[in-house]
Design an enzyme around this catalytic site. Structure first.
Site, mmCIF file in Angstrom:
data_model
loop_
_atom_site.group_PDB
_atom_site.id
_atom_site.type_symbol
_atom_site.label_atom_id
_atom_site.label_comp_id
_atom_site.label_asym_id
_atom_site.label_seq_id
_atom_site.Cartn_x
_atom_site.Cartn_y
_atom_site.Cartn_z
ATOM 1 N N SER A 109 -17.457 45.238 0.014
ATOM 2 C CA SER A 109 -16.056 45.195 0.423
ATOM 3 C C SER A 109 -15.745 43.837 1.038
ATOM 4 O O SER A 109 -15.961 42.809 0.408
ATOM 5 C CB SER A 109 -15.755 46.353 1.385
ATOM 6 N N GLU A 200 -14.969 45.732 -8.401
ATOM 7 C CA GLU A 200 -14.477 46.989 -7.842
ATOM 8 C C GLU A 200 -13.359 46.672 -6.854
ATOM 9 O O GLU A 200 -13.208 45.531 -6.419
ATOM 10 C CB GLU A 200 -15.606 47.753 -7.143
ATOM 11 N N HIS A 273 -16.068 51.504 -3.521
ATOM 12 C CA HIS A 273 -15.604 52.403 -2.465
ATOM 13 C C HIS A 273 -15.647 53.858 -2.940
ATOM 14 O O HIS A 273 -14.651 54.581 -2.899
ATOM 15 C CB HIS A 273 -14.197 52.034 -2.036
#
Length: 300
Positions: A109, A200, A273
């Site tokens: 992330s 992602e 996630h």
């Protein structure tokens, strides 16, 4: 193809090695999941050192930039640095000099910026994978996968949905699309020519995904990949219900921006996630099979 040459190959972890938990992005106000995550590492036989200060903040960051930078680069380098949580703030630290050290680095992330910058500097050992605050909730296969990468330098194949056929071989780089997009043009993006790229994201409307992928195409990056894979894109939906009938879906955007690249493409890998978030070590050689949707790692 230009490949990075790591300064040193990171050795396998052994029982008794130390893991340092740090928070260099957003604030941690509840340490329950943090302590649960550290317990996972303890069960693997690692010695846990926790540098996270619950509730410490500078605005919405977990501390001032100078404080977080110092924690990213401790005086005594541990065998593994595991990031506690994401959010926002890690990329700010890249404005400063980075005295990278050997060892393992684990996160994803917002921490993708740190992983990419370290890889770009030529260091092996960065893993795109669960955070300390999320690892305890990962399914058993995901935890075992991460453990195997760290202790055995091996991992089972992953499977996604095949979109474009072909076989690609090259180093693997996994990252958050939004975070990486904001690094384009800086020295912190590694040379991605001949790379198998895994993207992602979370919480981005399809038109924003379109805009970012278009930016990558305008920079000529996607056209020079060996292969492309998409992980999970959680809550990436259009909130403008008034124009819903005219909007592209997420999958329509991902396909339209990728199927003309003349490289293998797969989608829906369990990366990002989602739970589980399959660990991927950046820079390892890999094979992407666009016919079967398989992604295989070849440890160095």
């Amino acid at each position: 193809m230009v490949l990075l040459e790591p300064y040193t190959i990171t050795p396998r972890l052994q029982k008794g090695d130390d893991v340092l938990s740090v928070s260099i992005s957003s604030v941690i106000n509840n340490d329950t999941s943090l302590l649960e995550g550290l317990q996972v590492f303890k069960e693997w036989g690692l010695i846990c050192k926790n540098q996270v200060v619950k509730g410490r903040h500078w605005g919405y960051f977990s501390g001032e930039d100078t404080v977080r930078l110092k924690e990213l680069h401790p005086e005594e380098t541990p065998n593994l640095i595991a990031f506690a949580r994401g959010g926002w703030g890690a990329a700010r630290l890249l404005e400063h000099n980075q005295p990278w050290q050997k060892g393992w680095l684990l996160g994803f992330s917002d921490l993708s910026s740190i992983l990419l910058a370290r890889l770009s500097a030529g260091f092996d050992g960065s893993i795109h994978g669960p955070l300390v605050t999320s690892i305890a909730k990962e399914p058993e296969w995901s935890k075992e996968r991460l453990k195997s990468i760290l202790f055995n330098k091996s991992a089972p194949d992953l499977y996604g949905e095949p979109w474009v056929g072909g076989i690609a071989k090259g180093p693997i780089v996994a990252t958050n699309l939004t975070v990486a997009s904001h690094l384009l043009g800086s020295r912190h993006i590694p040379d991605l020519r001949g790379v198998i790229l895994v993207l992602e994201d979370i919480g981005e409307a399809p038109y924003r995904i379109d805009r970012m992928l278009t930016q990558w195409r305008l920079n000529g990056i996607l056209q020079n990949l060996a292969g492309l894979a998409f992980g999970s894109f959680i809550d990436c939906v259009d909130q403008d219900t008034d124009n819903a009938s005219q909007a592209f879906t997420l999958n329509e955007i991902l396909k339209e921006r990728s199927i003309d690249l003349n490289i293998p493409v797969i989608a829906n890998l369990p990366i990002g996630h989602c739970c589980g978030n399959a660990a991927l070590p950046l820079g390892w050689e890999a094979t992407l099979d666009g016919y079967s949707g398989r992604l295989s790692l070849h440890p160095c």
